[in-house]
Design a protein around this motif. Structure first.
Motif, PDB file in Angstrom:
ATOM      1  N   PHE A  58       0.961  -1.358   0.100  1.00  8.14           N
ATOM      2  CA  PHE A  58       0.144  -0.011   0.008  1.00  8.14           C
ATOM      3  C   PHE A  58       0.992   1.181  -0.040  1.00  8.14           C
ATOM      4  O   PHE A  58       1.811   1.232   0.903  1.00  8.14           O
ATOM      5  N   ASN A  59       0.867   2.060  -0.903  1.00  8.55           N
ATOM      6  CA  ASN A  59       1.393   3.249  -1.093  1.00  8.55           C
ATOM      7  C   ASN A  59       0.860   4.622  -0.835  1.00  8.55           C
ATOM      8  O   ASN A  59       1.461   5.837  -0.973  1.00  8.55           O
ATOM      9  N   GLY A  60      -0.210   4.625  -0.243  1.00  9.22           N
ATOM     10  CA  GLY A  60      -0.848   5.659   0.214  1.00  9.22           C
ATOM     11  C   GLY A  60      -0.557   6.230   1.641  1.00  9.22           C
ATOM     12  O   GLY A  60       0.360   5.750   2.126  1.00  9.22           O
ATOM     13  N   GLN A  61      -0.944   7.328   2.071  1.00  8.88           N
ATOM     14  CA  GLN A  61      -0.672   7.875   3.360  1.00  8.88           C
ATOM     15  C   GLN A  61      -1.067   7.068   4.522  1.00  8.88           C
ATOM     16  O   GLN A  61      -2.269   6.496   4.559  1.00  8.88           O
ATOM     17  N   MET A  62      -0.066   6.784   5.631  1.00  4.87           N
ATOM     18  CA  MET A  62      -0.355   6.030   6.681  1.00  4.87           C
ATOM     19  C   MET A  62      -0.536   6.752   7.796  1.00  4.87           C
ATOM     20  O   MET A  62       0.418   7.862   8.032  1.00  4.87           O
ATOM     21  N   PRO A  63      -1.122   6.399   9.109  1.00  6.57           N
ATOM     22  CA  PRO A  63      -1.099   7.363  10.330  1.00  6.57           C
ATOM     23  C   PRO A  63       0.535   7.190  10.811  1.00  6.57           C
ATOM     24  O   PRO A  63       1.286   6.160  10.603  1.00  6.57           O
ATOM     25  N   ALA A  64       0.809   8.109  11.643  1.00 13.45           N
ATOM     26  CA  ALA A  64       2.359   8.081  12.124  1.00 13.45           C
ATOM     27  C   ALA A  64       1.875   8.541  13.765  1.00 13.45           C
ATOM     28  O   ALA A  64       0.875   8.875  14.236  1.00 13.45           O
ATOM     29  N   PRO A  65       3.018   8.177  14.519  1.00 13.72           N
ATOM     30  CA  PRO A  65       2.946   8.035  15.977  1.00 13.72           C
ATOM     31  C   PRO A  65       2.807   9.786  16.261  1.00 13.72           C
ATOM     32  O   PRO A  65       3.348  10.491  15.757  1.00 13.72           O
ATOM     33  N   TYR A  66       1.976   9.971  17.351  1.00 14.96           N
ATOM     34  CA  TYR A  66       2.014  11.243  17.935  1.00 14.96           C
ATOM     35  C   TYR A  66       3.540  11.573  18.672  1.00 14.96           C
ATOM     36  O   TYR A  66       4.022  10.541  19.092  1.00 14.96           O
ATOM     37  N   ALA A  67       4.094  12.656  18.543  1.00 15.67           N
ATOM     38  CA  ALA A  67       5.360  12.902  19.112  1.00 15.67           C
ATOM     39  C   ALA A  67       5.314  12.818  20.698  1.00 15.67           C
ATOM     40  O   ALA A  67       4.271  12.888  21.188  1.00 15.67           O
ATOM     41  N   ASP A  68       6.583  12.422  21.015  1.00 17.16           N
ATOM     42  CA  ASP A  68       6.526  12.254  22.478  1.00 17.16           C
ATOM     43  C   ASP A  68       6.659  13.669  23.268  1.00 17.16           C
ATOM     44  O   ASP A  68       7.840  13.612  23.931  1.00 17.16           O
ATOM     45  N   THR A  69       5.757  14.577  23.035  1.00 17.07           N
ATOM     46  CA  THR A  69       6.117  15.654  23.955  1.00 17.07           C
ATOM     47  C   THR A  69       4.850  16.210  24.414  1.00 17.07           C
ATOM     48  O   THR A  69       3.791  15.513  24.051  1.00 17.07           O
ATOM     49  N   GLN A  70       4.625  17.025  25.266  1.00 14.13           N
ATOM     50  CA  GLN A  70       3.373  17.477  25.888  1.00 14.13           C
ATOM     51  C   GLN A  70       2.319  18.069  25.005  1.00 14.13           C
ATOM     52  O   GLN A  70       1.247  18.094  25.176  1.00 14.13           O
ATOM     53  N   ASN A  71       3.088  18.819  23.940  1.00  7.61           N
ATOM     54  CA  ASN A  71       2.087  19.397  22.994  1.00  7.61           C
ATOM     55  C   ASN A  71       2.061  18.953  21.762  1.00  7.61           C
ATOM     56  O   ASN A  71       2.070  19.389  20.583  1.00  7.61           O
ATOM     57  N   ALA A  72       2.169  17.390  21.824  1.00  2.50           N
ATOM     58  CA  ALA A  72       2.033  16.611  20.486  1.00  2.50           C
ATOM     59  C   ALA A  72       0.984  16.783  19.500  1.00  2.50           C
ATOM     60  O   ALA A  72       1.189  16.961  18.364  1.00  2.50           O
ATOM     61  N   SER A  73      -0.257  17.301  19.959  1.00  2.00           N
ATOM     62  CA  SER A  73      -1.219  17.499  19.074  1.00  2.00           C
ATOM     63  C   SER A  73      -1.109  18.763  18.354  1.00  2.00           C
ATOM     64  O   SER A  73      -1.963  19.053  17.295  1.00  2.00           O
ATOM     65  N   ARG A  74      -0.338  19.947  18.899  1.00  2.00           N
ATOM     66  CA  ARG A  74      -0.042  21.012  18.244  1.00  2.00           C
ATOM     67  C   ARG A  74       0.994  21.093  17.298  1.00  2.00           C
ATOM     68  O   ARG A  74       0.933  22.091  16.306  1.00  2.00           O
ATOM     69  N   LEU A  75       1.848  19.919  17.007  1.00  2.00           N
ATOM     70  CA  LEU A  75       2.906  19.938  16.181  1.00  2.00           C
ATOM     71  C   LEU A  75       2.576  19.763  14.680  1.00  2.00           C
ATOM     72  O   LEU A  75       1.497  18.951  14.437  1.00  2.00           O
ATOM     73  N   ILE A  76       3.155  20.458  13.865  1.00  4.01           N
ATOM     74  CA  ILE A  76       2.980  20.275  12.449  1.00  4.01           C
ATOM     75  C   ILE A  76       3.928  19.435  11.616  1.00  4.01           C
ATOM     76  O   ILE A  76       5.182  19.900  11.918  1.00  4.01           O
ATOM     77  N   HIS A  77       3.581  18.165  11.212  1.00  3.52           N
ATOM     78  CA  HIS A  77       4.489  17.445  10.768  1.00  3.52           C
ATOM     79  C   HIS A  77       4.675  17.390   8.963  1.00  3.52           C
ATOM     80  O   HIS A  77       3.520  17.413   8.555  1.00  3.52           O
ATOM     81  N   PRO A  78       5.615  17.445   8.396  1.00  2.00           N
ATOM     82  CA  PRO A  78       5.584  17.633   6.903  1.00  2.00           C
ATOM     83  C   PRO A  78       5.104  16.455   6.070  1.00  2.00           C
ATOM     84  O   PRO A  78       4.718  16.603   4.878  1.00  2.00           O
ATOM     85  N   TYR A  79       5.330  15.347   6.763  1.00  2.00           N
ATOM     86  CA  TYR A  79       4.546  14.066   6.109  1.00  2.00           C
ATOM     87  C   TYR A  79       3.062  13.748   6.109  1.00  2.00           C
ATOM     88  O   TYR A  79       2.703  12.904   5.654  1.00  2.00           O
ATOM     89  N   LEU A  80       2.367  14.943   6.840  1.00  2.00           N
ATOM     90  CA  LEU A  80       0.797  14.514   6.681  1.00  2.00           C
ATOM     91  C   LEU A  80       0.463  15.482   5.919  1.00  2.00           C
ATOM     92  O   LEU A  80       0.651  16.834   5.878  1.00  2.00           O
TER      93      LEU A  80
END
Length: 589
Positions: free
Chosen positions: A482-504
């Motif tokens: 499967f070559n589509g986008q897959m979920p990735a782990p939340y970062a191991d930080t307090q504000n993980a939900s606020r981080l912007i990841h380039p791969y999403l």
């Protein structure tokens, strides 16, 4: 017309004495006073489940779903159970929908689940919390279905009400949806409550619940509130009540939702609007995933509701035929809403979603109760038409003024309900037999004192979520075909939900940087359902991996289409092919 719950109660308690009182004075009979005073004697003794019995039956059916239903949609795992796991335990998998750049999913409904789950996490393990939350969903669904049942008895008569209840309990569609952690599933329950309030003329509650399903659950379900708006604004002229409660509901629901989302996303977000804008105002929104022909829902509806689905689609024609044969067949009390308006939510929803290129089973969840209601109305019409024809061909004609159509057409009802029930149970059994292994195989993981990783590769879409991992484990994804986008782990930080990841991204473009390496996985879930390839080798045959547990699972491509969809004793086992899912342990780690 069959007596409603209130009508039958008045008849039984007061009889002709109460009826006679209607003729005194000039007071116009109200909804509560309405009664068919010349109803046939046999109609007065019609049996149907009372409140306690109906609620008990609904609770039993939904709790069975909570315990034995599998997760049929990977969207449920990755867009709801995984972020919920993050809110409770601080880690989980994140999809692009939860990136602050797009923010098309609200954290608010998950927050409502996370609060009790976080409290329970001090005394229960994750998998136990998973089932407790499911039971909570079961109770919520059963409660709103009970409201719906009472309202159907009131609006359409107790016969249609008991038909609805009898066909709802074994319905495979509701077995799958009633305990799903999906907005469309929550909306089925909330919409049922809103329609129940509307039919009982509790307009304030109807408007509020419509706002709840639109703003807190799934924005598109606002379409199902259009008939309520038509009734209040056009037929009843309740302008002040409608706009007042629409505004109050908007403030009560949207303000805390925006505050919660602003906290988790780190910026001002109106998630309900974002998901509408993405699906309607972007070129790739509706057709990036799961494009299917218009017939998709026709087939899917039959799998989930069998002959009830056929009756539901035929109900407008059957109602018209009843009207042609006898206007009395479809006559109703003056306080009842017209049939065309009652069934408008179902027709509106099916037409709009059949025209959309992106089709998924869960998109029809919000009208599941209405599908069965339309089927019950259709069956009632079949009985009425059978009686109308029978009075002309048989000796029924001599007594048709003294007797009721239900006295002659009970066999038709029993046959239809019996076939629908058996087909529904057959479908439920097939779902459990074919796919339950994917939900239980992770239960074989041993307890651990150190952090360990469980990986999914080609079976990523069968993952039941991190809630099925013991404490100390984390879930990761390895590369597959499967070559589509897959979920990735939340970062191991307090504000993980606020981080912007380039791969999403919102283009379904995969990124190799999000994959885990197989050699880094302590455990791996594999299967023998597909032909091995370079990216999907047969890990279970690799000497570096030890088989810890296996679970049977259907090989759909090699199985008979009918017998894999419906379980038939002896025949299904001979015509269906099953493979294995494997829980593997990395020997080198």
């Amino acid at each position: 017309m069959p007596l409603t719950v209130r009508q039958r109660s008045i008849h039984n308690k007061n009889g002709a004495k109460r009826a006679a009182s209607f003729n005194k004075g000039k007071r116009r009979p109200s909804e509560g006073d309405y009664i068919v005073t010349n109803a046939p004697t046999d109609l007065r003794s019609i049996s149907y489940p009372g409140g306690a019995a109906a609620l008990s039956l609904l609770l039993t059916a939904r709790i069975i779903s909570a315990i034995w239903n599998h997760i049929s949609d990977c969207d449920e795992t990755y867009n709801y159970w995984e972020p919920l796991h993050y809110l409770v335990y601080g880690h989980g998998l994140q999809t692009w929908e939860y990136s602050p750049v797009y923010a098309i999913r609200s954290y608010m409904p998950l927050f409502l689940f996370a609060v009790p789950a976080r409290i329970l996490s001090y005394i229960l393990n994750p998998v136990s919390i998973f089932y407790v939350l499911r039971i909570g969903l079961a109770v919520h669904t059963a409660a709103t279905e009970f409201m719906f049942y009472k309202a159907v008895c009131h609006e359409f008569g107790v016969h249609v009400g008991r038909l609805w209840l009898a066909m709802t309990l074994p319905a495979a569609g509701l077995f799958s949806s009633s305990t799903a952690m999906l907005p469309s599933a929550w909306s089925n329950a909330i919409v049922s409550g809103a329609l129940a309030c509307w039919w009982r003329k509790r307009y304030q509650s109807a408007v509020f619940l419509t706002a709840v399903t639109s703003l807190l659950s799934w924005p598109f379900t606002a379409l199902l509130g259009i008939p309520i708006a038509i009734d209040m604004l056009v037929l009843k002229r309740k302008f002040k009540e409608f706009f007042t409660w629409s505004f109050l509901s908007l403030i009560i629901i949207l303000v805390p939702t925006v505050l919660v989302d602003a906290w988790y996303y780190g910026r001002l977000v109106i998630a309900p609007w974002n998901i509408v804008a993405y699906n309607i105002f972007t070129e790739h929104g509706p057709d990036l995933y799961g494009v299917e022909p218009w017939t998709y829902y026709i087939v899917n509806g039959f799998l989930n509701f069998n002959i009830v689905w056929v009756l539901a689609l035929s109900s407008p024609i059957l109602l018209l035929a009843c009207t042609v044969l006898s206007s009395k067949s479809t006559s109703r009390a003056s306080f009842c809403t017209p049939y065309w308006l009652d069934l408008m939510p179902l027709g509106l929803w099916l037409v709009i979603f059949m025209l959309q290129p992106h089709k998924e089973e869960r998109f029809i969840y919000p009208v599941y109760s209405l599908i069965i209601l339309a089927g019950a109305i259709g069956l009632d019409c079949v009985q009425k038409m059978s009686f109308a024809v029978g009075t002309e061909l048989f000796r029924w004609r001599r007594e048709r003024e003294k007797r009721h159509y239900l006295s002659y057409t009970g066999t038709i009802m029993v046959v239809f309900v019996g076939v629908a029930g058996l087909a529904g149970l057959s479908r439920i059994t097939a779902l459990y037999t074919n796919y339950q292994g994917s939900l239980t195989i992770l239960h074989n993981l041993p307890a651990t004192e150190t952090e360990k990783v469980v990986c999914y590769g080609k079976e990523w879409y069968r993952s039941p979520s991190s809630f099925h991992l013991p404490l100390g484990y984390k879930m990761r994804i390895i590369q597959s075909e499967f070559n589509g986008q897959m979920p990735a782990p939340y970062a191991d930080t307090q504000n993980a939900s606020r981080l912007i990841h380039p791969y999403l991204n919102d283009q379904n473009k995969g990124d190799n940087s999000t994959y885990y390496k197989p050699k880094e996985c302590h455990y791996l879930v594999d299967s023998d359902l597909s032909k091995p390839s370079k990216l999907q080798p047969a890990y279970h045959k690799d000497p570096n991996w030890e088989v810890v547990a296996t679970a049977s699972i259907l090989n759909a491509e090699r199985s008979n289409r009918i017998l894999r969809a419906f379980y038939i004793p002896f025949l299904t086992s001979k015509s269906c092919v099953y493979g294995n899912m494997y829980l593997l342990k990395n020997k080198s780690l």
